[in-house]
Design a protein around this motif. Structure first.
Motif, PDB file in Angstrom:
ATOM      1  N   ASP A  84       0.833  -1.205   0.000  1.00 25.99           N
ATOM      2  CA  ASP A  84       0.000   0.000   0.000  1.00 25.99           C
ATOM      3  C   ASP A  84       0.869   1.257   0.000  1.00 25.99           C
ATOM      4  O   ASP A  84       0.542   2.249  -0.668  1.00 25.99           O
ATOM      5  CB  ASP A  84      -0.939   0.008   1.209  1.00 25.99           C
ATOM      6  CG  ASP A  84      -2.075  -1.015   1.073  1.00 25.99           C
ATOM      7  OD1 ASP A  84      -2.378  -1.423  -0.067  1.00 25.99           O
ATOM      8  OD2 ASP A  84      -2.650  -1.391   2.122  1.00 25.99           O
ATOM      9  N   GLU A  85       1.989   1.208   0.717  1.00 28.15           N
ATOM     10  CA  GLU A  85       2.893   2.356   0.762  1.00 28.15           C
ATOM     11  C   GLU A  85       3.489   2.641  -0.618  1.00 28.15           C
ATOM     12  O   GLU A  85       3.611   3.797  -1.025  1.00 28.15           O
ATOM     13  CB  GLU A  85       4.021   2.127   1.783  1.00 28.15           C
ATOM     14  CG  GLU A  85       3.570   2.098   3.235  1.00 28.15           C
ATOM     15  CD  GLU A  85       2.994   0.746   3.660  1.00 28.15           C
ATOM     16  OE1 GLU A  85       3.233  -0.278   2.972  1.00 28.15           O
ATOM     17  OE2 GLU A  85       2.280   0.724   4.676  1.00 28.15           O
ATOM     18  N   GLU A  86       3.866   1.585  -1.323  1.00 27.03           N
ATOM     19  CA  GLU A  86       4.421   1.770  -2.659  1.00 27.03           C
ATOM     20  C   GLU A  86       3.376   2.339  -3.612  1.00 27.03           C
ATOM     21  O   GLU A  86       3.671   3.229  -4.411  1.00 27.03           O
ATOM     22  CB  GLU A  86       4.969   0.448  -3.206  1.00 27.03           C
ATOM     23  CG  GLU A  86       6.227  -0.027  -2.516  1.00 27.03           C
ATOM     24  CD  GLU A  86       6.637  -1.410  -2.951  1.00 27.03           C
ATOM     25  OE1 GLU A  86       7.847  -1.589  -3.205  1.00 27.03           O
ATOM     26  OE2 GLU A  86       5.782  -2.308  -3.038  1.00 27.03           O
ATOM     27  N   LEU A  87       2.152   1.833  -3.517  1.00 23.09           N
ATOM     28  CA  LEU A  87       1.082   2.347  -4.367  1.00 23.09           C
ATOM     29  C   LEU A  87       0.774   3.811  -4.042  1.00 23.09           C
ATOM     30  O   LEU A  87       0.535   4.617  -4.950  1.00 23.09           O
ATOM     31  CB  LEU A  87      -0.173   1.481  -4.222  1.00 23.09           C
ATOM     32  CG  LEU A  87      -0.049   0.060  -4.781  1.00 23.09           C
ATOM     33  CD1 LEU A  87      -1.281  -0.768  -4.428  1.00 23.09           C
ATOM     34  CD2 LEU A  87       0.166   0.096  -6.291  1.00 23.09           C
ATOM     35  N   ASP A  88       0.780   4.155  -2.746  1.00 20.62           N
ATOM     36  CA  ASP A  88       0.582   5.556  -2.354  1.00 20.62           C
ATOM     37  C   ASP A  88       1.675   6.437  -2.943  1.00 20.62           C
ATOM     38  O   ASP A  88       1.405   7.536  -3.440  1.00 20.62           O
ATOM     39  CB  ASP A  88       0.552   5.704  -0.824  1.00 20.62           C
ATOM     40  CG  ASP A  88      -0.698   5.122  -0.191  1.00 20.62           C
ATOM     41  OD1 ASP A  88      -1.696   4.886  -0.919  1.00 20.62           O
ATOM     42  OD2 ASP A  88      -0.675   4.888   1.038  1.00 20.62           O
ATOM     43  N   ARG A  89       2.897   5.965  -2.889  1.00 18.49           N
ATOM     44  CA  ARG A  89       4.037   6.732  -3.434  1.00 18.49           C
ATOM     45  C   ARG A  89       3.862   6.940  -4.928  1.00 18.49           C
ATOM     46  O   ARG A  89       4.079   8.028  -5.446  1.00 18.49           O
ATOM     47  CB  ARG A  89       5.344   5.988  -3.129  1.00 18.49           C
ATOM     48  CG  ARG A  89       6.557   6.499  -3.849  1.00 18.49           C
ATOM     49  CD  ARG A  89       7.243   7.619  -3.091  1.00 18.49           C
ATOM     50  NE  ARG A  89       8.513   7.947  -3.702  1.00 18.49           N
ATOM     51  CZ  ARG A  89       8.708   9.003  -4.482  1.00 18.49           C
ATOM     52  NH1 ARG A  89       7.749   9.848  -4.698  1.00 18.49           N
ATOM     53  NH2 ARG A  89       9.889   9.228  -5.019  1.00 18.49           N
ATOM     54  N   LEU A  90       3.440   5.893  -5.631  1.00 18.22           N
ATOM     55  CA  LEU A  90       3.215   6.025  -7.074  1.00 18.22           C
ATOM     56  C   LEU A  90       2.099   7.023  -7.368  1.00 18.22           C
ATOM     57  O   LEU A  90       2.208   7.835  -8.301  1.00 18.22           O
ATOM     58  CB  LEU A  90       2.890   4.664  -7.692  1.00 18.22           C
ATOM     59  CG  LEU A  90       4.062   3.702  -7.829  1.00 18.22           C
ATOM     60  CD1 LEU A  90       3.572   2.317  -8.232  1.00 18.22           C
ATOM     61  CD2 LEU A  90       5.057   4.225  -8.840  1.00 18.22           C
ATOM     62  N   GLU A  91       1.040   6.989  -6.584  1.00 12.30           N
ATOM     63  CA  GLU A  91      -0.052   7.952  -6.760  1.00 12.30           C
ATOM     64  C   GLU A  91       0.453   9.381  -6.566  1.00 12.30           C
ATOM     65  O   GLU A  91       0.077  10.289  -7.316  1.00 12.30           O
ATOM     66  CB  GLU A  91      -1.195   7.659  -5.789  1.00 12.30           C
ATOM     67  CG  GLU A  91      -2.015   6.449  -6.178  1.00 12.30           C
ATOM     68  CD  GLU A  91      -3.101   6.110  -5.156  1.00 12.30           C
ATOM     69  OE1 GLU A  91      -3.164   6.755  -4.083  1.00 12.30           O
ATOM     70  OE2 GLU A  91      -3.889   5.201  -5.444  1.00 12.30           O
ATOM     71  N   GLN A  92       1.300   9.586  -5.571  1.00  6.84           N
ATOM     72  CA  GLN A  92       1.864  10.914  -5.329  1.00  6.84           C
ATOM     73  C   GLN A  92       2.716  11.378  -6.507  1.00  6.84           C
ATOM     74  O   GLN A  92       2.639  12.536  -6.923  1.00  6.84           O
ATOM     75  CB  GLN A  92       2.701  10.920  -4.046  1.00  6.84           C
ATOM     76  CG  GLN A  92       1.905  10.768  -2.783  1.00  6.84           C
ATOM     77  CD  GLN A  92       2.795  10.555  -1.562  1.00  6.84           C
ATOM     78  OE1 GLN A  92       4.016  10.505  -1.667  1.00  6.84           O
ATOM     79  NE2 GLN A  92       2.161  10.406  -0.402  1.00  6.84           N
ATOM     80  N   VAL A  93       3.520  10.474  -7.036  1.00  5.23           N
ATOM     81  CA  VAL A  93       4.375  10.817  -8.170  1.00  5.23           C
ATOM     82  C   VAL A  93       3.515  11.172  -9.390  1.00  5.23           C
ATOM     83  O   VAL A  93       3.773  12.156 -10.089  1.00  5.23           O
ATOM     84  CB  VAL A  93       5.353   9.667  -8.500  1.00  5.23           C
ATOM     85  CG1 VAL A  93       6.066   9.885  -9.824  1.00  5.23           C
ATOM     86  CG2 VAL A  93       6.347   9.484  -7.374  1.00  5.23           C
TER      87      VAL A  93
END
Length: 102
Positions: A84-93
């Motif tokens: 979930d953290e990686e997906l959140d980071r991708l969404e932010q990018v």
């Protein structure tokens, strides 16, 4: 004469090592200095800079410069699902990229 031979042996030893690292050294990724009979190699750029260069090369070579295709391929070959953290980071990018108009 003995000193000249020793200096020459040092160069030969260094050159043999350079031969194994020839491509990275010729391309400017490594620099070296001699210490006695050995060569000490150091990178010429940070890991982050080298990582970005390598990723850009892979993206342009195999994915025609497409960031989306590159990321999709990373997920296809990954041995685990993104957290979930990686997906959140991708969404932010993605959101930041949209705002910047890239």
């Amino acid at each position: 004469m003995a000193k000249q031979l020793l200096d020459r042996a040092d160069i030969v030893t260094c050159n043999k090592q350079v031969r194994g690292e020839g491509m990275p050294k010729r391309k400017g990724f490594l620099r070296h200095r001699r210490e006695g009979m050995k060569c000490i190699y150091r990178p010429t750029q940070s890991q982050e800079s080298a990582s970005r260069f390598a990723l850009s090369h892979v993206m342009n070579t195999f994915f025609q410069g497409s960031a989306a295709d590159t990321v999709a391929a990373v997920f296809d070959v990954s041995s685990s699902d993104p957290s979930d953290e990686e997906l959140d980071r991708l969404e932010q990018v993605i959101e930041r990229t949209r705002k910047e108009g890239r």
